[in-house]
Write an enzyme that holds these catalytic residues in place. Structure first.
Site, PDB file in Angstrom:
ATOM      1  CG  HIS B 109       0.952  -5.392  -5.022  1.00  0.00           C
ATOM      2  ND1 HIS B 109       1.357  -5.904  -3.822  1.00  0.00           N
ATOM      3  CD2 HIS B 109       1.009  -4.051  -4.869  1.00  0.00           C
ATOM      4  CE1 HIS B 109       1.632  -4.924  -2.977  1.00  0.00           C
ATOM      5  NE2 HIS B 109       1.434  -3.791  -3.590  1.00  0.00           N
ATOM      6  CB  THR B 145       5.381  -4.387  -5.853  1.00  0.00           C
ATOM      7  OG1 THR B 145       4.829  -4.735  -7.114  1.00  0.00           O
ATOM      8  CG2 THR B 145       4.745  -5.215  -4.764  1.00  0.00           C
ATOM      9  CD  GLU B 146       3.967  -3.935  -0.242  1.00  0.00           C
ATOM     10  OE1 GLU B 146       4.085  -3.047   0.607  1.00  0.00           O
ATOM     11  OE2 GLU B 146       2.958  -4.658  -0.343  1.00  0.00           O
ATOM     12  CG  LEU B 147       6.148   3.093  -2.125  1.00  0.00           C
ATOM     13  CD1 LEU B 147       6.283   4.266  -1.165  1.00  0.00           C
ATOM     14  CD2 LEU B 147       5.695   3.601  -3.479  1.00  0.00           C
ATOM     15  CD1 TRP B 299       5.542  -0.161   1.489  1.00  0.00           C
ATOM     16  CD2 TRP B 299       4.467   1.777   1.167  1.00  0.00           C
ATOM     17  NE1 TRP B 299       4.266  -0.448   1.094  1.00  0.00           N
ATOM     18  CE2 TRP B 299       3.575   0.717   0.889  1.00  0.00           C
ATOM     19  CE3 TRP B 299       4.010   3.085   1.043  1.00  0.00           C
ATOM     20  CZ2 TRP B 299       2.266   0.938   0.481  1.00  0.00           C
ATOM     21  CZ3 TRP B 299       2.696   3.285   0.642  1.00  0.00           C
ATOM     22  CH2 TRP B 299       1.839   2.232   0.367  1.00  0.00           C
TER      23      TRP B 299
END
Lengths: 424, 456
Positions: B109, B145-147, B299
């Site tokens: 991530h 990771t985290e869009l 996001w």
């Protein structure tokens, strides 16, 4: 407003706070008559009319005074009970005590009384006498609210309230528990509690202090209000760039070397840092009853060549000390507020403060540790010395933050408290 | 028929223990085992296990009409293996139904996409191997990771062979456009993009239990009405959620599990919607437009940018310090160092250093084990300082030729490798290539091992 000192004649933070507060109050349309035990004539009167209690004639014959006087008990105290006393004064006081004991008549009852204005010898006599002055002034001056700062002035505030019938606000800058830990002076505690009970409102300098006032003095919570202290903005250029004469980074403690300020934790943390990185110097600026013990401790830890004591600093030397510092540490065991970190931040010095300080309630861009957690304290110091981003962040955000803590704002909150009790 | 695409993110970082500066050089273990174990077990019990159970029963009930996608980070899988092996088992059961698509992402991530293509590729490959080994599938859809997404990241992802990618339907990119279509990358039309419908996603993820919300309580019927209200031309609604939404962020008492149980039935009964996974959508639909995203989106937070992870002085210094050894780590074969290299890259460490918590405080504080970003930074920098010392020592030993192959231990993916004799053979042929580079023999052997690992 009853105070105990006013700039430039200050021994603690109280005078500075009163000065900032009165200037702030003026901006909210509040005029202040400021009473000090002893005026020197060179105090700034830009925001207040200063009244010198030593100039006030108290006519003891007047029944109102006698009546009040009968209610307060004269408290003789030993010099070991004196708060805020530096060693020189202590010695002087003791000597004088020995010299004058025999021929002492009660000077409180003279028409005029020469206040020393210090936190010194025969403090209780001064406090009592100051109360009489308070009553005398209350009879002759025009005012709407009485505001008394710290226990020394509470009897004066209470006396003034009795005589004038005007509302009383007392301001807790420090409690007896902050000054003495658990070994409190019962007389002082009683004066504090009585002052707060008599008062219409109590202002505390932090929620930490507010809790002490409520829990340990049993004061009704609904009349206790927190107004955090602030700092006066510095004029540009006032902070002279000082040459640092050592190549090592400098970590500073500045304050009275007493139990309350937690100097021993600073020394232990210094040892941990020096074990890892010898290229640091630690400075303990100030004086106090634990100083000799601290010197011995530093020697014992074999860090004395990197750990320095400066003695008492004031005025320009304080600014110079900040200018030389890379990290400022305030490890106080109990600190009702603690203005010095704000002064350090104003000088662009990143700070480490104990969570047991009132100032921790208002600051975000500082490192906060428990005073007893010397590992965390050492870690915080080490990080500020080694990870540049922290210092960069603190310089940027900390300066902004400290500049936003204005006396004008704090005084606005004080004026709100006045408003609650003001009798139209 | 239109499509609903449900994707759930599963992630757990390796949280660091309190690591003081005097531990630097003295103690090389960085993780808070107690906290990690405690948190993973709690969330397994409150979320992963009960939610998986519900999904399994839904798959049994609706068969191929109900499908979801999961992205599970490598660091979560490692913690499941360590602390809650039953969670792995329960995901395996889901995998066996064939109704779950597992997505590709960076192993830990991480934010490697910002810094280092080599490292980014290494992590994506390691993650894909891990998913393959555990669930027997090869991910074909990528989510970062985290869009986090930008044109540059699209380049890297496309080069890695992915043709579908997920990101946020960020307003600053879409403008008047709707997220409810399939798009593609401006630079690589072969890379399809599915965009998160943040309105409908956050209705579940953030607002579900908010009693002050005017739509509370949210029922599946109400939700279906909202879906039906979407213009008929808009073919896909992407509901992307943290899996911890179920039972952890939204507590069981809020009724979130009942909502999950009832949603497929309500939606399917309407006869207007199907559930599809990202790769299916990518097959089913044609992209309607290309998206040009020069500035990175994500996001997170109101801004939908990356300022929660990078951008303040603390984050940038920490990030640069860690990645200062990325060249050495690219060649590294020390298992302990590689493990820490993975764990320390977790984006969470940088998230804890965010100073925006003054505005987006509530969410940030919730996920943050530190009381201030400064503490997070100090602790991380202490750890990284120790890590750097170890990396440099390793590098010195390697240059001196003193680092021996004997030190190597098989990594997680090894057993899988050993079954495929063919790739072992490739690694043998690698040896002569390396010898040609006139380096000491020991080094050559070690490099051969590295190469063999890379070939996996």
């Amino acid at each position: 407003m009853f105070g105990w000192e006013f700039p430039p004649h200050i021994t603690g933070g109280l005078g500075t706070a009163c000065f900032g507060m009165t200037k702030g109050l003026l901006k909210h349309g509040v005029e202040v008559l400021f009473v000090v035990p002893k005026a020197y004539g060179d105090e700034s009167q830009e925001a207040v009319r200063l009244i010198n209690a030593s100039d006030v004639t108290v006519k003891m014959q007047e029944p109102a005074f006698m009546e009040y006087w009968n209610k307060i008990t004269f408290m003789e105290i030993g010099s070991n009970l004196i708060p805020y006393l530096d060693p020189e004064e202590f010695e002087k006081a003791v000597e004088e005590d020995l010299r004058t004991t025999e021929e002492k008549v009660n000077p409180v009852f003279a028409e005029r009384f020469s206040f020393s204005g210090k936190y010194g010898h025969d403090l209780m006599a001064e406090v009592s006498r100051y109360a009489l002055v308070g009553a005398a002034l209350a009879a002759e001056q025009h005012f709407d609210v009485i505001h008394a700062h710290d226990w020394l002035t509470y009897p004066a505030g209470v006396a003034a309230k009795r005589v004038s019938g005007k509302p009383l606000v007392v301001h807790m800058h420090a409690t007896e528990f902050d000054r003495s830990g658990e070994n409190i002076n019962k007389n002082v505690y009683d004066i504090e509690r009585n002052g707060m009970e008599e008062a219409d409102r109590v202002i505390t300098v932090s929620n930490l202090t507010r809790n002490i006032v409520i829990e340990r003095y049993g004061i009704a919570p609904d009349k206790v209000f927190t107004v955090h202290n602030a700092v006066e903005p510095v004029e540009k250029g006032e902070l002279a760039d000082c040459e640092k004469h050592v190549k090592e980074k400098v970590v500073t403690f500045l304050g009275r070397i007493t139990f309350q300020k937690g100097p021993e934790y600073f020394i232990e943390a210094a040892k941990k840092v020096l074990d890892r990185d010898p290229n640091v110097r630690f400075v303990m600026a100030g004086t106090g009853d634990l100083m000799e013990k601290m010197i011995r401790r530093a020697a014992r830890l074999k860090i004395a060549s990197k750990f320095h004591f400066t003695g008492f600093l004031k005025g320009e030397n304080v600014d110079r000390m900040f200018a030389m510092s890379d990290v400022y540490v305030m490890p106080s065991v109990s600190e009702p507020f603690g203005i010095s970190p704000l002064e350090a931040m104003r000088s662009n010095v990143p700070v480490v403060i104990s969570k047991q300080s009132g100032v921790a309630e208002v600051l975000k861009h500082v490192l906060k540790v428990d005073f007893w957690d010397i590992d965390a304290m050492a870690d915080a110091i080490y990080s500020l010395l080694h990870y540049n981003a922290l210092t960069t962040m603190f310089r940027k955000l900390g300066t902004e933050e400290v500049n936003s803590l204005k006396w004008e704002t704090a005084a606005g909150l004080i004026a709100d408290v006045y408003e609650q009790v003001y009798q139209k | 028929m239109r499509s609903i695409c449900l994707y759930f993110q599963v992630h757990q970082p390796f949280r660091l223990r309190t690591y003081r500066f005097f531990d630097i050089g003295a103690d090389h273990y960085y993780y808070d085992d107690y906290q990690n174990k405690h948190i993973v077990r709690r969330i397994a019990e409150k979320c992963y296990l009960p939610a998986n159970e519900i999904l399994l029963s839904l798959f049994r009930e609706y068969g191929n009409d109900f499908r979801v996608a999961f992205s599970i980070t490598g660091t979560s899988l490692e913690q499941f293996k360590k602390y809650t092996p039953e969670v792995i088992e329960s995901f395996r059961k889901l995998a066996k139904t064939g109704n779950v698509e597992f997505l590709a992402e960076t192993y830990s991530h991480s934010l490697a996409a910002f810094n280092n293509e080599t490292e980014f590729r290494r992590q994506v490959e390691q993650h894909a191997r891990t998913i393959g080994k555990l669930f027997g599938v090869k991910p074909v859809t990528f989510r970062n990771t985290e869009l986090i997404y930008s044109n540059d990241i699209a380049d890297m992802v496309y080069k890695l062979g992915y043709h579908t990618m997920l990101t946020e339907g960020a307003r600053q990119v879409l403008g008047w456009k709707s997220p409810n279509f399939l798009y593609n990358s401006r630079n690589h039309p072969g890379l399809n993009l599915l965009l998160r419908n943040y309105q409908l996603s956050d209705d579940i993820a953030f607002r579900f239990s908010q009693k002050t919300w005017s739509e509370w309580p949210l029922t599946t019927e109400k939700y279906l009405n909202w879906l039906n209200a979407i213009d008929k031309d808009q073919k896909v609604v992407n509901i992307f959620l943290d899996y911890e939404t179920f039972g952890e962020h939204q507590k069981a008492e809020s009724g979130i599990f009942s909502f999950l149980k009832a949603l497929p039935g309500t939606v399917l009964k309407s006869g207007k919607w199907n559930f599809h996974t990202p790769s299916q959508i990518s097959e089913l639909l044609d992209p309607v437009a290309s998206l040009d995203v020069p500035y990175t989106i994500s996001w997170a937070d109101e801004e939908r940018d990356v300022t929660a992870w990078l951008g303040n002085d603390l984050q940038d210094e920490a990030f640069e310090t860690l990645y200062s050894v990325s060249d050495i780590m690219a060649e590294c074969d020390d298992e302990g160092l590689l493990r820490d290299w993975n764990y320390l890259q977790g984006s969470d460490h940088f998230y804890y250093m965010c100073t925006k918590w003054f505005s987006d405080g509530a969410v940030h504080q919730y996920f943050n084990p530190y009381s201030t970003p400064y503490e997070a930074f100090i602790n991380y920098m202490n750890v990284v300082s120790d890590f750097l010392i170890r990396v440099r020592e390793y590098e010195e030993a390697r240059s001196a030729g003193g680092h021996t192959v004997a030190k190597q231990k098989p990594d997680v993916a090894r057993p899988l490798k050993e079954k495929t004799g063919k790739k072992e053979a490739t690694s043998v042929t690698a040896v002569p290539e390396r010898t040609a580079k006139t380096k000491p023999d020991k080094l050559t052997d070690k490099k051969a091992v590295t190469r063999r690992k890379a070939a996996r």
